[in-house]
Design a protein around this motif. Structure first.
Motif, PDB file in Angstrom:
ATOM      1  N   SER A  76      34.504 -54.242 117.612  1.00  0.00           N
ATOM      2  CA  SER A  76      35.026 -53.254 118.555  1.00  0.00           C
ATOM      3  C   SER A  76      34.631 -51.834 118.143  1.00  0.00           C
ATOM      4  CB  SER A  76      36.545 -53.376 118.702  1.00  0.00           C
ATOM      5  OG  SER A  76      37.204 -52.968 117.534  1.00  0.00           O
ATOM      6  N   VAL A  77      34.479 -51.614 116.846  1.00  0.00           N
ATOM      7  CA  VAL A  77      34.080 -50.287 116.356  1.00  0.00           C
ATOM      8  C   VAL A  77      32.554 -50.132 116.367  1.00  0.00           C
ATOM      9  CG1 VAL A  77      34.074 -48.765 114.350  1.00  0.00           C
ATOM     10  CG2 VAL A  77      36.150 -50.012 114.956  1.00  0.00           C
ATOM     11  N   LEU A  78      31.842 -51.083 115.757  1.00  0.00           N
ATOM     12  CA  LEU A  78      30.385 -50.959 115.617  1.00  0.00           C
ATOM     13  C   LEU A  78      29.634 -51.161 116.925  1.00  0.00           C
ATOM     14  CD1 LEU A  78      29.553 -52.841 112.285  1.00  0.00           C
ATOM     15  CD2 LEU A  78      29.705 -50.379 112.670  1.00  0.00           C
ATOM     16  N   TYR A  79      30.074 -52.130 117.721  1.00  0.00           N
ATOM     17  CA  TYR A  79      29.315 -52.512 118.912  1.00  0.00           C
ATOM     18  C   TYR A  79      30.065 -52.214 120.212  1.00  0.00           C
ATOM     19  CZ  TYR A  79      26.812 -54.949 115.226  1.00  0.00           C
ATOM     20  OH  TYR A  79      26.137 -55.245 114.081  1.00  0.00           O
ATOM     21  N   ARG A  80      31.206 -51.567 120.087  1.00  0.00           N
ATOM     22  CA  ARG A  80      32.031 -51.204 121.248  1.00  0.00           C
ATOM     23  C   ARG A  80      32.374 -52.407 122.124  1.00  0.00           C
ATOM     24  NH1 ARG A  80      32.363 -45.981 120.302  1.00  0.00           N
ATOM     25  NH2 ARG A  80      30.529 -44.724 119.914  1.00  0.00           N
ATOM     26  N   GLN A  81      32.604 -53.552 121.466  1.00  0.00           N
ATOM     27  CA  GLN A  81      33.025 -54.771 122.158  1.00  0.00           C
ATOM     28  C   GLN A  81      34.543 -54.865 122.025  1.00  0.00           C
ATOM     29  OE1 GLN A  81      30.691 -57.706 120.073  1.00  0.00           O
ATOM     30  NE2 GLN A  81      28.843 -57.190 121.198  1.00  0.00           N
ATOM     31  N   VAL A  82      35.226 -54.067 122.826  1.00  0.00           N
ATOM     32  CA  VAL A  82      36.679 -53.922 122.708  1.00  0.00           C
ATOM     33  C   VAL A  82      37.385 -55.110 123.360  1.00  0.00           C
ATOM     34  CG1 VAL A  82      38.640 -52.434 123.239  1.00  0.00           C
ATOM     35  CG2 VAL A  82      36.414 -51.416 122.705  1.00  0.00           C
ATOM     36  N   PRO A  83      38.258 -55.788 122.610  1.00  0.00           N
ATOM     37  CA  PRO A  83      38.992 -56.934 123.168  1.00  0.00           C
ATOM     38  C   PRO A  83      39.947 -56.501 124.280  1.00  0.00           C
ATOM     39  CG  PRO A  83      39.152 -56.866 120.765  1.00  0.00           C
ATOM     40  CD  PRO A  83      38.545 -55.575 121.201  1.00  0.00           C
ATOM     41  N   ASP A  84      40.085 -57.365 125.291  1.00  0.00           N
ATOM     42  CA  ASP A  84      41.052 -57.107 126.352  1.00  0.00           C
ATOM     43  C   ASP A  84      42.382 -57.774 125.975  1.00  0.00           C
ATOM     44  OD1 ASP A  84      40.577 -59.810 126.744  1.00  0.00           O
ATOM     45  OD2 ASP A  84      39.611 -59.548 128.684  1.00  0.00           O
ATOM     46  N   LEU A  85      43.337 -57.716 126.856  1.00  0.00           N
ATOM     47  CA  LEU A  85      44.673 -58.244 126.582  1.00  0.00           C
ATOM     48  C   LEU A  85      44.643 -59.732 126.240  1.00  0.00           C
ATOM     49  CD1 LEU A  85      47.698 -57.760 126.398  1.00  0.00           C
ATOM     50  CD2 LEU A  85      47.841 -58.191 128.863  1.00  0.00           C
ATOM     51  N   ALA A  86      43.858 -60.501 126.974  1.00  0.00           N
ATOM     52  CA  ALA A  86      43.771 -61.935 126.702  1.00  0.00           C
ATOM     53  C   ALA A  86      43.208 -62.201 125.304  1.00  0.00           C
ATOM     54  CB  ALA A  86      42.914 -62.620 127.761  1.00  0.00           C
ATOM     55  N   ALA A  87      42.214 -61.409 124.913  1.00  0.00           N
ATOM     56  CA  ALA A  87      41.631 -61.567 123.574  1.00  0.00           C
ATOM     57  C   ALA A  87      42.657 -61.241 122.497  1.00  0.00           C
ATOM     58  CB  ALA A  87      40.398 -60.682 123.424  1.00  0.00           C
ATOM     59  N   TRP A  88      43.427 -60.163 122.700  1.00  0.00           N
ATOM     60  CA  TRP A  88      44.463 -59.814 121.721  1.00  0.00           C
ATOM     61  C   TRP A  88      45.531 -60.895 121.648  1.00  0.00           C
ATOM     62  CZ3 TRP A  88      43.209 -56.940 118.025  1.00  0.00           C
ATOM     63  CH2 TRP A  88      42.415 -55.821 118.192  1.00  0.00           C
ATOM     64  N   LEU A  89      45.878 -61.484 122.783  1.00  0.00           N
ATOM     65  CA  LEU A  89      46.853 -62.576 122.786  1.00  0.00           C
ATOM     66  C   LEU A  89      46.314 -63.754 121.980  1.00  0.00           C
ATOM     67  CD1 LEU A  89      49.487 -63.839 123.792  1.00  0.00           C
ATOM     68  CD2 LEU A  89      48.258 -64.537 125.858  1.00  0.00           C
ATOM     69  N   GLY A  90      45.051 -64.092 122.213  1.00  0.00           N
ATOM     70  CA  GLY A  90      44.430 -65.179 121.452  1.00  0.00           C
ATOM     71  C   GLY A  90      44.396 -64.898 119.961  1.00  0.00           C
ATOM     72  N   ILE A  91      44.067 -63.677 119.601  1.00  0.00           N
ATOM     73  CA  ILE A  91      44.043 -63.286 118.189  1.00  0.00           C
ATOM     74  C   ILE A  91      45.444 -63.394 117.596  1.00  0.00           C
ATOM     75  CG2 ILE A  91      43.732 -61.308 116.638  1.00  0.00           C
ATOM     76  CD1 ILE A  91      41.288 -60.569 118.409  1.00  0.00           C
ATOM     77  N   GLY A  92      46.440 -62.979 118.351  1.00  0.00           N
ATOM     78  CA  GLY A  92      47.826 -63.116 117.885  1.00  0.00           C
ATOM     79  C   GLY A  92      48.204 -64.570 117.648  1.00  0.00           C
ATOM     80  N   LEU A  93      47.754 -65.461 118.521  1.00  0.00           N
ATOM     81  CA  LEU A  93      48.033 -66.886 118.339  1.00  0.00           C
ATOM     82  C   LEU A  93      47.319 -67.446 117.109  1.00  0.00           C
ATOM     83  CD1 LEU A  93      47.872 -68.043 122.070  1.00  0.00           C
ATOM     84  CD2 LEU A  93      49.917 -67.915 120.613  1.00  0.00           C
ATOM     85  N   ILE A  94      46.114 -66.971 116.857  1.00  0.00           N
ATOM     86  CA  ILE A  94      45.392 -67.401 115.652  1.00  0.00           C
ATOM     87  C   ILE A  94      46.155 -66.974 114.406  1.00  0.00           C
ATOM     88  CG2 ILE A  94      43.301 -66.986 114.270  1.00  0.00           C
ATOM     89  CD1 ILE A  94      41.809 -66.804 117.034  1.00  0.00           C
ATOM     90  N   ILE A  95      46.592 -65.725 114.383  1.00  0.00           N
ATOM     91  CA  ILE A  95      47.355 -65.219 113.232  1.00  0.00           C
ATOM     92  C   ILE A  95      48.644 -66.013 113.070  1.00  0.00           C
ATOM     93  CG2 ILE A  95      48.633 -63.224 112.335  1.00  0.00           C
ATOM     94  CD1 ILE A  95      46.445 -61.470 113.713  1.00  0.00           C
ATOM     95  N   ALA A  96      49.324 -66.285 114.177  1.00  0.00           N
ATOM     96  CA  ALA A  96      50.567 -67.064 114.112  1.00  0.00           C
ATOM     97  C   ALA A  96      50.298 -68.464 113.576  1.00  0.00           C
ATOM     98  CB  ALA A  96      51.210 -67.128 115.498  1.00  0.00           C
TER      99      ALA A  96
END
Length: 109
Positions: A76-96
């Motif tokens: 998201s910083v280097l390539y400006r590939q910023v996650p959307d809400l669904a991506a953040w939700l998925g990342i949260g599920l991975i962390i959980a």
């Protein structure tokens, strides 16, 4: 050395290698290409050392979860590939999921 410290180092090496793949441009750029190759070699060697003391399932869950989160943040910083809400939700599920394995599973002890 502590298995979880080695795991952290393995994750850092893997994240550097994975984050360098795009910049390597099919191995046509020297510095990113060297980062890719040395990063993956170091990451897998360290992961082999980790598995001497940390259960395979636990090590791999932490490795994958942390790698996904960190590579996403770096992209998201280097390539400006910023996650959307669904991506953040998925990342949260991975962390959980990794947290559940680490905190509640008998295989992590």
């Amino acid at each position: 050395m502590n298995g979880y410290l080695l795991l952290a180092l393995a994750i850092v090496a893997e994240v550097i290698a994975t984050s360098s793949l795009k910049a390597a441009e099919n191995f046509t750029r020297l510095v990113p290409s060297v980062l890719v190759v040395t990063g993956y070699v170091a990451a897998f060697w360290l992961l082999m050392q980790v598995m001497k003391t940390v259960p395979v399932g636990v090590a791999y869950a932490i490795w994958c979860g942390a790698g996904i989160v960190l590579v996403t943040l770096i992209a998201s910083v280097l390539y400006r590939q910023v996650p959307d809400l669904a991506a953040w939700l998925g990342i949260g599920l991975i962390i959980a999921g990794v947290a559940v394995i680490q905190l509640f599973s008998k295989m992590s002890h």
